[in-house]
Design an enzyme around this catalytic site. Sequence first.
Site, PDB file in Angstrom:
ATOM      1  N   TYR A 155      -0.521  10.120 -10.557  1.00 45.87           N
ATOM      2  CA  TYR A 155      -0.095   8.771 -10.940  1.00 45.87           C
ATOM      3  C   TYR A 155       1.251   8.843 -11.672  1.00 45.87           C
ATOM      4  O   TYR A 155       2.045   7.904 -11.638  1.00 45.87           O
ATOM      5  CB  TYR A 155      -1.177   8.085 -11.784  1.00 45.87           C
ATOM      6  CG  TYR A 155      -1.088   6.578 -11.763  1.00 45.87           C
ATOM      7  CD1 TYR A 155      -1.157   5.866 -10.573  1.00 45.87           C
ATOM      8  CD2 TYR A 155      -0.904   5.870 -12.943  1.00 45.87           C
ATOM      9  CE1 TYR A 155      -1.045   4.489 -10.556  1.00 45.87           C
ATOM     10  CE2 TYR A 155      -0.810   4.485 -12.936  1.00 45.87           C
ATOM     11  CZ  TYR A 155      -0.881   3.811 -11.741  1.00 45.87           C
ATOM     12  OH  TYR A 155      -0.767   2.439 -11.734  1.00 45.87           O
ATOM     13  N   LYS A 162       2.876   2.180 -16.785  1.00 38.76           N
ATOM     14  CA  LYS A 162       1.735   1.333 -17.205  1.00 38.76           C
ATOM     15  C   LYS A 162       1.553   1.375 -18.725  1.00 38.76           C
ATOM     16  O   LYS A 162       1.199   0.370 -19.337  1.00 38.76           O
ATOM     17  CB  LYS A 162       0.443   1.762 -16.494  1.00 38.76           C
ATOM     18  CG  LYS A 162       0.417   1.448 -14.998  1.00 38.76           C
ATOM     19  CD  LYS A 162       0.615  -0.031 -14.688  1.00 38.76           C
ATOM     20  CE  LYS A 162       0.337  -0.345 -13.235  1.00 38.76           C
ATOM     21  NZ  LYS A 162       0.818  -1.690 -12.852  1.00 38.76           N
TER      22      LYS A 162
HETATM   23  P1  NAD Z   1       0.114  -4.492  -3.488  1.00 43.59           P
HETATM   24  O1  NAD Z   1       0.955  -3.491  -2.775  1.00 43.59           O
HETATM   25  O2  NAD Z   1      -0.644  -5.432  -2.687  1.00 43.59           O
HETATM   26  O3  NAD Z   1       0.951  -5.267  -4.573  1.00 43.59           O
HETATM   27  C1  NAD Z   1       2.130  -4.756  -5.180  1.00 43.59           C
HETATM   28  C2  NAD Z   1       3.121  -5.882  -5.113  1.00 43.59           C
HETATM   29  O4  NAD Z   1       4.321  -5.544  -5.817  1.00 43.59           O
HETATM   30  C3  NAD Z   1       3.532  -6.208  -3.658  1.00 43.59           C
HETATM   31  O5  NAD Z   1       3.316  -7.563  -3.408  1.00 43.59           O
HETATM   32  C4  NAD Z   1       5.007  -5.885  -3.635  1.00 43.59           C
HETATM   33  O6  NAD Z   1       5.736  -6.696  -2.744  1.00 43.59           O
HETATM   34  C5  NAD Z   1       5.368  -6.174  -5.084  1.00 43.59           C
HETATM   35  N1  NAD Z   1       6.666  -5.612  -5.448  1.00 43.59           N
HETATM   36  C6  NAD Z   1       7.071  -4.322  -5.452  1.00 43.59           C
HETATM   37  N2  NAD Z   1       8.382  -4.258  -5.761  1.00 43.59           N
HETATM   38  C7  NAD Z   1       8.811  -5.539  -5.957  1.00 43.59           C
HETATM   39  C8  NAD Z   1      10.057  -6.137  -6.272  1.00 43.59           C
HETATM   40  N3  NAD Z   1      11.169  -5.413  -6.447  1.00 43.59           N
HETATM   41  N4  NAD Z   1      10.109  -7.493  -6.387  1.00 43.59           N
HETATM   42  C9  NAD Z   1       9.015  -8.254  -6.205  1.00 43.59           C
HETATM   43  N5  NAD Z   1       7.806  -7.758  -5.884  1.00 43.59           N
HETATM   44  C10 NAD Z   1       7.717  -6.415  -5.761  1.00 43.59           C
HETATM   45  O7  NAD Z   1      -0.882  -3.587  -4.398  1.00 43.59           O
HETATM   46  P2  NAD Z   1      -1.840  -3.992  -5.596  1.00 43.59           P
HETATM   47  O8  NAD Z   1      -2.736  -2.818  -5.759  1.00 43.59           O
HETATM   48  O9  NAD Z   1      -2.397  -5.341  -5.406  1.00 43.59           O
HETATM   49  O10 NAD Z   1      -0.842  -3.967  -6.842  1.00 43.59           O
HETATM   50  C11 NAD Z   1      -0.687  -5.065  -7.730  1.00 43.59           C
HETATM   51  C12 NAD Z   1      -0.682  -4.566  -9.167  1.00 43.59           C
HETATM   52  O11 NAD Z   1      -1.983  -4.091  -9.487  1.00 43.59           O
HETATM   53  C13 NAD Z   1       0.277  -3.403  -9.422  1.00 43.59           C
HETATM   54  O12 NAD Z   1       0.885  -3.559 -10.675  1.00 43.59           O
HETATM   55  C14 NAD Z   1      -0.660  -2.214  -9.458  1.00 43.59           C
HETATM   56  O13 NAD Z   1      -0.151  -1.142 -10.199  1.00 43.59           O
HETATM   57  C15 NAD Z   1      -1.852  -2.849 -10.135  1.00 43.59           C
HETATM   58  N6  NAD Z   1      -3.108  -2.088 -10.015  1.00 43.59           N
HETATM   59  C16 NAD Z   1      -3.564  -1.724  -8.798  1.00 43.59           C
HETATM   60  C17 NAD Z   1      -4.729  -0.978  -8.724  1.00 43.59           C
HETATM   61  C18 NAD Z   1      -5.250  -0.497  -7.391  1.00 43.59           C
HETATM   62  O14 NAD Z   1      -5.997   0.474  -7.353  1.00 43.59           O
HETATM   63  N7  NAD Z   1      -4.900  -1.127  -6.289  1.00 43.59           N
HETATM   64  C19 NAD Z   1      -5.436  -0.646  -9.880  1.00 43.59           C
HETATM   65  C20 NAD Z   1      -4.940  -1.062 -11.102  1.00 43.59           C
HETATM   66  C21 NAD Z   1      -3.766  -1.800 -11.173  1.00 43.59           C
END
Ligand code: NAD
Length: 255
Positions: A155, A162
């Site tokens: 990570y 984070k």
């Molecule tokens: P996802 O890929 O669906 O979402 C990530 C989003 O970030 C996408 O929509 C992408 O277009 C956007 N993004 C990236 N760079 C960008 C930029 N320059 N401008 C605008 N948008 C931008 O994946 P997700 O898992 O839904 O991620 C959403 C959040 O949840 C993230 O912060 C991720 O770290 C967090 N998260 C995810 C998990 C998991 O296991 N999936 C767990 C905990 C936290």
Amino acid sequence: MLLNGKTGIVFGVANKRSLAWAIAKRAAEHGAKIALTYQGERLKENAEELAATLDNPLLLPCDVAKDEDIATVFESVKEHFGALDFVVHGIGFALKEELQGDYVNTSREGHRIAQDISVYSLTAIAKHAAPLMEERGGSILTLTYLGGERVIPHYNVMGVAKAALDMSVRYLAADLGQRGIRVNALSAGPIKTLAAAGISGFNKILEHMRNNAPLRRNVTQDEVADAALFLLSDLSRGVTGELLHVDSGYHVVGM
Ligand code: NAD
């Protein structure tokens, strides 16, 4: 109908697996009027398809690396909705090469990008959202992960981002509380999404959690959306600066 009469903007919808999409859907089901943003042309079609399943949402492009994009989004939201009740920041990004191997090899540019997109964007968004929330108070929610509190294999730079995001939540909560604006983070367990696919060995992380979390299972987008609904709604009106884990209890386990 916990969000009846409320308006919100959801950043971070890439596809139907996005945590931001699950939250947007749940918020709309509970009566909220929604604006959705998508990162750029590449994701426009996906976003339009998903938006078509909601009741006439406002759909806007926004690359959070660009100050002018963020400013334009909030101008449109002000024009369309007048005031804003909630913001969901579902955005995170690190270069794929930084999410494998050892953290010690992180590049300066990889570190900068992870902080800019995954951390600073929340502050920039909160600054623009606050004036639209002052009249009736508001809720700002970001999505974080346990990798900001503990070392999770691969990570790496995203874990450091984070940790900074979690601290940003506390500073923003302290700044904006007097204006009636709450700022919280939801720490989701690992869920297969586009962003997660970039993390080397992600299936092992899922399996480890399934085998070791108190609830002995992974969590779903729907479970994240339900907890988000609580944090966005007046049910959580006394909660700010909080980091709520939705991870089958995995964060309490030592071994
Ligand atoms: P996802 O890929 O669906 O979402 C990530 C989003 O970030 C996408 O929509 C992408 O277009 C956007 N993004 C990236 N760079 C960008 C930029 N320059 N401008 C605008 N948008 C931008 O994946 P997700 O898992 O839904 O991620 C959403 C959040 O949840 C993230 O912060 C991720 O770290 C967090 N998260 C995810 C998990 C998991 O296991 N999936 C767990 C905990 C936290």
